[in-house]
Structure formats: structure tokens, C-alpha cells
Write an enzyme that holds these catalytic residues in place. Structure first.
Site, PDB file in Angstrom:
ATOM      1  CG  ASP A   1       1.404   3.314  -3.182  1.00  0.00           C
ATOM      2  OD1 ASP A   1       1.542   3.136  -4.404  1.00  0.00           O
ATOM      3  OD2 ASP A   1       1.121   2.397  -2.392  1.00  0.00           O
TER       4      ASP A   1
ATOM      5  CD1 TRP B   1       3.628   2.142   0.741  1.00  0.00           C
ATOM      6  CD2 TRP B   1       2.489   3.155   2.368  1.00  0.00           C
ATOM      7  NE1 TRP B   1       2.388   2.474   0.239  1.00  0.00           N
ATOM      8  CE2 TRP B   1       1.658   3.099   1.223  1.00  0.00           C
ATOM      9  CE3 TRP B   1       1.983   3.764   3.520  1.00  0.00           C
ATOM     10  CZ2 TRP B   1       0.369   3.610   1.198  1.00  0.00           C
ATOM     11  CZ3 TRP B   1       0.693   4.268   3.497  1.00  0.00           C
ATOM     12  CH2 TRP B   1      -0.104   4.179   2.346  1.00  0.00           C
TER      13      TRP B   1
ATOM     14  CE  LYS C   1       0.570  -0.115 -10.016  1.00  0.00           C
ATOM     15  NZ  LYS C   1      -0.312   1.009  -9.695  1.00  0.00           N
TER      16      LYS C   1
ATOM     17  CG  ASP D   1       1.397  -3.394  -6.594  1.00  0.00           C
ATOM     18  OD1 ASP D   1       2.384  -3.215  -5.873  1.00  0.00           O
ATOM     19  OD2 ASP D   1       0.396  -2.653  -6.573  1.00  0.00           O
TER      20      ASP D   1
ATOM     21  CG  ASN E   1       0.345  -3.859  -2.855  1.00  0.00           C
ATOM     22  OD1 ASN E   1       1.022  -2.850  -2.756  1.00  0.00           O
ATOM     23  ND2 ASN E   1      -0.539  -4.030  -3.815  1.00  0.00           N
TER      24      ASN E   1
ATOM     25  NE  ARG F   1      -3.941  -3.307  -0.404  1.00  0.00           N
ATOM     26  CZ  ARG F   1      -4.061  -3.129  -1.710  1.00  0.00           C
ATOM     27  NH1 ARG F   1      -3.499  -3.946  -2.558  1.00  0.00           N
ATOM     28  NH2 ARG F   1      -4.737  -2.130  -2.188  1.00  0.00           N
TER      29      ARG F   1
HETATM   30  C1  GLA Z   1      -0.667  -0.667  -4.533  1.00  0.00           C
HETATM   31  C2  GLA Z   1      -0.132   0.217  -5.638  1.00  0.00           C
HETATM   32  C3  GLA Z   1      -1.234   1.147  -6.111  1.00  0.00           C
HETATM   33  C4  GLA Z   1      -2.417   0.312  -6.589  1.00  0.00           C
HETATM   34  C5  GLA Z   1      -2.889  -0.621  -5.468  1.00  0.00           C
HETATM   35  C6  GLA Z   1      -3.947  -1.574  -5.984  1.00  0.00           C
HETATM   36  O1  GLA Z   1      -0.920   0.061  -3.394  1.00  0.00           O
HETATM   37  O2  GLA Z   1       1.006   0.932  -5.235  1.00  0.00           O
HETATM   38  O3  GLA Z   1      -0.774   1.972  -7.150  1.00  0.00           O
HETATM   39  O4  GLA Z   1      -2.041  -0.435  -7.712  1.00  0.00           O
HETATM   40  O5  GLA Z   1      -1.824  -1.377  -4.950  1.00  0.00           O
HETATM   41  O6  GLA Z   1      -4.394  -2.455  -5.021  1.00  0.00           O
END
Ligand code: GLA
Length: 697
Positions: free
Chosen positions: A519, A172, A449, A451, A453, A416
């Protein structure tokens, strides 16, 4: 006709390459050839016969079997491993028949004793010089069969040579770093066990000869990529008999699939090719293939976006977003993306995931008033979601604690502050389809978008008769949810994100037109991440934002130029930008729009590697070779230093071209062989347009 049946097997021909395999005298299905296309069908080597060996070697170590199943004395890394209901763990596959339909060849194999059929599929993508392989396994019997490994393909390199493997590794914040290493006797394993493709490794490979190393432009490269967004495995094996093969498919670690009587399984596909034009030639083949055959919206232009995450994080409301949207629109952004923080109960990352409706305090009248304002400013509206996740502090989790991936007797490890919904379950899939469909139906949303995570832990699904199938069924569930939403809302553009580039693969690109590359947005680091990403993904899929990350001395122009090599976005807190910075941003966004067609649709040439030098460059050339754009970057190089000329690529040697700001037209051959002198100081960059000036073709 790209597929030929010959007395000793099949020859698959593409524009410039060929792939041949067939049956040997012992009836083994054997790989014969993979390389440049040859003049006559008789030119391709015959299927190798099994030769004599000691009682300590198996035939598979010498003979390159096309799709070896674990059976007999095969000590090599096999493609298929099964257990039959009676406990037998040996699959003896015999050739049954073959069938050609258009550009697809199917070769049917059958177990010598059990009613198990394995079909090898080969789709020939003639124009792209690519071959796509996948396999179906079907249980025609009346007892179950357990699949313990079902790879998509084994790719054999020409015998008796030594090879070098190029692959992408990272973490990451540091994805897609290019690694090159010699393949020596034994196996090199790359894999993901994380439920997603992973930031750590990517299911892509490129192999060249150790002695005659390929470069960006020259030399022979064999390459391939797996279209799968879950656990995967690649083994590059070198036997002591000089046979090198790359085996790729679903990871067999903690894996089992139960084929009930009358059912089957189809593996993900692996697309692969041979390039006689080095690593650059390999990448360009994949770029075209991705743009023209995989992503949902093909070559439609990707819009310049502004994303508010770094500006407002979770503190979003109509006023803060409108303020940012106005500045973004003035600068020329075409799409405004509201990131995390907008939904029910989302005060920080410890609450709200799962409850996909607008937070009543932040957006008392829903999202429509903000969307109308954004649309009124001439921009499309985009929204962030993370559908596969749930916070324990959410209405969804309180109602359905059993919906997450877990083992009942173990701690549910949060990362998280979130847990993963079990997308293998149909009820979870239906919940997600209904909630996201509702959002898209009620609101004028053009872009999502998506995601993801965290990585998995405690991968339990004890309700199922084969809990180890979760790795596959989860990804199939994800594809079903995304695919259904796609069908219902075909004009929406999706971005695939997993904390940056944790789920970047050809499988997810069937749904997502673009990928959040990393990121990490500090531009000098980005140069390397993006170069790695470009090995298989085209610029049109590479979302790249300008932010304020990194040392203060990095000029705004440098930051923009780095992002302009992909799909330009801005993610900085625009309230912190001065008026002159906003004006500069506006100028650079205008420039980007003028070069966008060539960046997003053209051929990419990597001129100098950011992994090898602090002076790097790349260029894009339109398909008709009449125009292009050159990017050059200098990070820190102690002075005095004379930068070498950039040797351009991809131009028509005889045509005359002019470059912005450089006096005099020169032939394509001159730009490519003499090169272009670029004067840059530390952290200087240049974007130079090149155009054909001699008119007629
Ligand atoms: C991840 C994404 C970021 C953002 C955050 C929001 O880390 O990669 O761009 O969207 O989540 O929580």
C-alpha cells in the site's frame, strides 16, 4: 536424465547444480551434497556415518538427516512430529523403497512399528536449476494419527562452514526489507501466525558463506521459497558440530492435523536451488520458474492499469468512474479497475463486505453500463473484491453469524470493522464460489483484485473434530474457491492483495498473475520494497502504481520510472493532475509499453542497491541479450557528488551496444566493466534503452 540411482543413494542433477542424498551404514537417510554439478557420479560425497558421541548428543546434531522425524535422541529441529492413537509420540522412519517417474523421485519411508508411510517427493526442474520438495504422510492403520508438525523439507548446507542468512522482513506499508545476519549456534526462527503469509516475514531464504560473502553477481548462494499462503515457519539451525540446516514448512504453532484411518496429507512444496552467480543468479532462477511454471497466464503481457481507489475511495458511482476512465484512457491505460465501494451497502469500511452485488443506489442498473463505457474507451474492466471478509453490518452476517472464525465464548475482535469468514467450511466456500461466479458470468470483467485486509484473531472452529487444523483447511478452502473460479473463468487475470503485500508467496501465484506489492506507493520507499520483492518475484508479478503519495518535490517522471520497473499502474486522483501532467503521463506510458517485453520477460540485474545508497539502479536484458533497459535513481545526496558509473550486466561481452542519448557504440564488456556514466540531480531518474548494433550474431 536428471535423477541417478547410485549404490550409495540418489543424485539429482540440474543444468549447473547437483543434490545428493542416500542411506548410511545405519540405514539413516542422509544428505550428501548440494552445490555445483560435478563431472562424475562417484564425485559426490558418500552418506555420512553416525560417529561416536557423548551420551548428551544425538546423531542428528552431526549427521545431516534428510527428513528427520522426532524420535529417539534427536534434539535437533525435526521435520515431522506425530502422536499415534496409543499415545506414542516417537516416529521411527525406515527406508522402504524408491521410485523414479520422469523428473520426480519418490522415496518411501515407513514407521518401524505403525502403519504410517511417509513419502519424500523430489521434482527436478533441470532447466531452472531448482529442486522442488514436498512430503505425503499416509495413515494405513485403523486408528487415527495426529500430525503435530509436517514440514516440507530440511535443506542442509555444506558441513563445517559458517553462514549468513538473508531474509525479508517488514510490516504493513514497509514490506520486503532485506535483512542479512550471521547464523550462529542455535536457531533463528521466522514465521507467520497470522493466517496469511504476512507483511512481517516472507517464506523465502538465501544463505551464503560468512567468510566468502556472495555479491549480486558472484559467490555461492543456497536459496528456497515455500509455496504456501498461510501460517508457515522457517528455522535456520546451527548445531555445535558445525552443521547448518534450514527447515521449512507449515507452522506447527497451534497446529494439528488428524489423519483418520486410510487418509493422508500432502504438504505444500518448497522449491530451492544453488546459485554460483550470487544473489542475482538466485533471483533470476526463481523469476523464470515463477513466470514459466507457476503463474496462470505465463508470459502474457500485463496491462497498464488505472485504479480509482485513491481518487474516489468509497464514493463510487457511474459518473465519477466514467470521468476518471476517460482521462485514464486518453493517457494510454489499458485496464480500468473499480476498487472498493461498489457493492451493496458499502458506504465506508464498516458495512457491506459479504454482499457481493452492486449497490442499488450507486449502480441502479448494475455494473454493465459502466463496463460498456470502459470497454468503449478501449480498456478492459477490473473489479475489487474481498471475499474472505464480512462486516457485521451486512446481510450475509445477519443470515450466517456462525460462518466467521470465532470462539463462541469470546469477543469477536473486529479489525477495520470486519471479521473473517471461515473458508475451512464447505458452505462458506460454496457461497463465495456462487457469488463471484455470478459476478463474472453476468459482467464482462477481465481482472479481479482479490484483497484480504486483516489478520486473524480468536481462531476457533469448534465444530471440527480437530479445531487446530483450521490453519491448513482455511488455506486449502481459499485455494479451492480461487481454483474453481479460475477453471470456470480462465481468461480472467487476478491480482493478489492483502493490504499490500501481506500474501505474497509462490502458492498464491498459482492463481494470481500479479501481486499488489505494498500500500506504500511513496516512490523512494518503494525502491527498497521493490528491491526486496525482486529477490524472489519477477517484475511481471510486481504491480506498481504511480500515485500522489510522498513529498510534492518528487517529479512525476521519477514516480513513473520507479513504477515502470514492474507492472505499471496509475492510482492517483487524475482529476488533480494538470493537462501537462496528463500529457507527460501519456508519454511515459507509451515509453513503458515499448520496454514492457524486456521488463516483464527479461532477466533482471540489480546494479546498485537502494538499501545501500541513495544512488541505485537496475536493468533488464532480453533473453537473447540483444536489448535491455537501464533504470537509475538518485534520491537525496548532498552535492557536490560525482556519481560512480553504473556497471551494466547481462550483456554479451563481444557484441556492440548503443545506449539512448549516449554517443558511440561500445562492447558489452565495456558497458559492464567501464560502465555507464549517469548524471542525475537529487530526485532525478533515468530510463535508458540499450540495443545491440553490430547485427549478426
Ligand atoms: C486495501 C488495499 C487498497 C484498497 C483498499 C480498499 O487497503 O491494499 O489498495 O483496495 O484496501 O478498501
Amino acid at each position: 536424465m536428471p535423477i541417478h540411482t547410485t549404490p550409495n543413494g540418489w543424485v539429482l542433477e540440474t543444468r549447473l547444480t547437483a543434490y545428493a542424498f542416500g542411506l548410511n551404514a545405519a540405514g539413516m537417510l542422509v544428505h550428501r551434497y548440494w552445490g555445483p554439478r560435478l563431472p562424475r557420479l562417484e564425485d559426490y560425497s558418500p552418506a555420512m556415518d553416525s560417529i561416536g558421541w557423548a551420551s548428551f548428543n544425538g546423531p542428528g546434531e552431526i549427521v545431516p538427516e534428510e527428513y528427520p522425524a522426532y524420535a529417539g535422541s534427536k534434539y535437533i529441529d525435526p521435520c515431522l512430529k506425530v502422536t499415534f492413537a496409543d499415545g506414542v509420540r516417537d516416529a521411527v522412519l525406515e527406508f522402504e523403497s524408491s521410485q523414479i517417474t520422469g523428473s520426480e523421485l519418490q522415496v518411501h519411508l515407513r514407521d518401524a512399528h505403525y502403519p504410517l508411510r511417509v513419502t519424500l517427493h523430489y521434482c527436478v526442474h533441470d532447466a531452472y536449476d531448482l529442486i522442488e520438495r514436498f512430503v505425503t504422510v499416509h495413515n494405513h492403520g485403523d486408528t487415527p494419527v495426529t500430525l503435530e508438525r509436517a514440514f516440507s523439507a530440511q535443506w542442509h548446507l555444506p558441513l563445517h562452514d559458517q553462514y549468513r542468512l538473508t531474509h525479508l522482513a517488514g510490516a504493513w506499508f514497509k514490506e520486503t526489507q532485506i535483512h542479512r545476519e550471521a547464523l550462529r549456534s542455535g536457531s533463528k526462527v521466522l514465521e507467520s501466525r497470522r493466517l496469511t503469509t504476512s507483511h512481517q516475514h516472507n517464506p523465502w531464504f538465501a544463505v551464503d558463506r560468512l567468510e566468502h560473502r556472495a555479491t549480486e553477481d558472484t559467490g555461492e548462494v543456497w536459496f528456497g521459497a515455500l509455496a504456501w499462503s498461510g501460517n508457515w515457519k522457517l528455522t535456520a539451525e546451527v548445531t555445535v558440530f558445525g552443521s547448518t540446516r534450514v527447515n521449512i514448512g507449515l507452522n506447527d504453532w497451534d497446529f494439528a492435523l488428524r489423519l483418520e484411518p486410510g487418509t493422508g496429507y500432502t504438504t505444500p512444496t518448497c522449491v530451492a536451488g544453488f546459485s554460483g552467480q550470487g544473489f542475482g543468479g538466485a533471483s533470476r532462477r526463481l523469476h523464470d520458474f515463477v513466470r514459466e511454471t507457476i503463474v496462470p497466464h505465463g508470459n502474457a503481457p500485463h496491462k497498464v492499469l488505472y485504479n480509482s481507489w485513491e481518487a474516489t475511495t468509497f464514493n463510487v458511482n457511474q459518473a465519477s468512474q466514467t470521468e476518471l476512465a476517460q482521462i485514464a484512457a486518453d493517457m494510454g491505460a489499458e485496464l480500468f479497475v473499480l476498487d472498493d465501494g461498489w457493492f451493496h451497502g458499502r458506504r465506508s469500511d464498516d458495512a457491506g463486505l459479504g454482499d457481493w452485488w452492486p449497490d442499488e443506489k450507486k449502480f441502479p442498473n448494475g455494473l454493465s453500463p459502466l463496463i460498456e463505457q470502459v470497454n468503449g474507451l478501449g480498456m478492459d474492466f477490473g473489479l475489487w473484491i474481498e471475499p474472505e471478509m464480512v462486516n457485521p453490518d451486512s446481510d450475509l452476517y445477519r443470515a450466517h453469524p456462525d460462518w466467521v472464525i470465532h470462539f463462541p465464548t469470546r469477543t469477536r475482535t473486529t479489525m477495520r470493522d470486519q471479521l473473517i469468514l471461515n473458508l475451512a467450511r464447505t458452505d462458506v466456500q460454496e457461497y463465495l464460489i456462487a457469488s463471484i461466479d455470478g459476478l463474472l458470468t453476468k459482467n464482462n470483467i477481465s481482472f479481479i483484485k482479490w484483497d484480504m485486509n486483516r489478520n486473524v484473531s480468536e481462531p476457533g472452529w469448534l465444530e471440527d473434530s480437530e479445531p487446530k487444523s483450521i490453519w491448513v483447511r482455511y488455506v486449502e478452502g481459499l485455494y479451492r474457491v480461487w481454483g474453481t473460479l479460475h477453471q470456470r473463468h480462465p481468461s480472467v487475470t487476478w491480482q493478489g492483495c492483502s493490504g499490500g503485500g501481506g500474501r505474497a508467496d509462490l502458492g498464491i501465484l498459482r492463481f494470481a498473475d500479479q501481486i499488489w506489492t505494498s500500500d506504500m506507493t511513496e516512490p523512494t520507499m518503494r525502491l527498497q520494497i521493490q528491491e526486496g520483492f525482486s529477490q524472489l518475484f519477477p517484475a511481471s508479478t510486481m504491480e506498481a502504481w504511480v500515485t500522489d503519495m510522498g513529498p510534492k518535490h518528487l517529479p512525476l517522471e521519477f514516480r513513473f520510472h520507479v513504477s515502470m520497473t514492474g507492472v505499471l499502474g496509475v492510482g492517483a486522483n487524475l482529476l488533480h493532475w494538470s493537462e501537462s501532467e496528463r500529457l507527460e503521463a501519456k508519454r511515459l506510458i507509451t515509453l513503458y509499453k515499448s520496454i514492457r517485453p524486456v521488463v516483464q520477460e527479461g532477466d533482471q540485474y540489480r546494479l546498485r542497491s537502494a538499501f545501500e545508497s541513495a544512488f541505485s539502479g537496475l536493468m533488464y536484458v532480453s533473453k537473447d541479450q540483444s536489448e535491455g533497459v537501464v533504470f537509475a535513481f538518485r534520491t537525496h545526496i548532498p552535492d557536490p557528488e560525482l556519481l560512480p558509473p553504473l556497471k551494466l550486466r547481462g550483456l554479451e561481452p563481444e557484441w556492440l551496444y548503443e545506449i539512448d542519448g549516449v554517443s558511440g557504440a561500445r562492447s558489452g564488456a565495456a558497458w559492464m566493466h567501464v560502465g555507464l556514466g549517469v548524471a542525475l540531480s537529487d530526485f532525478g531518474s533515468a530510463v535508458l534503452r540499450i540495443r545491440r548494433v553490430d547485427g549478426s550474431g
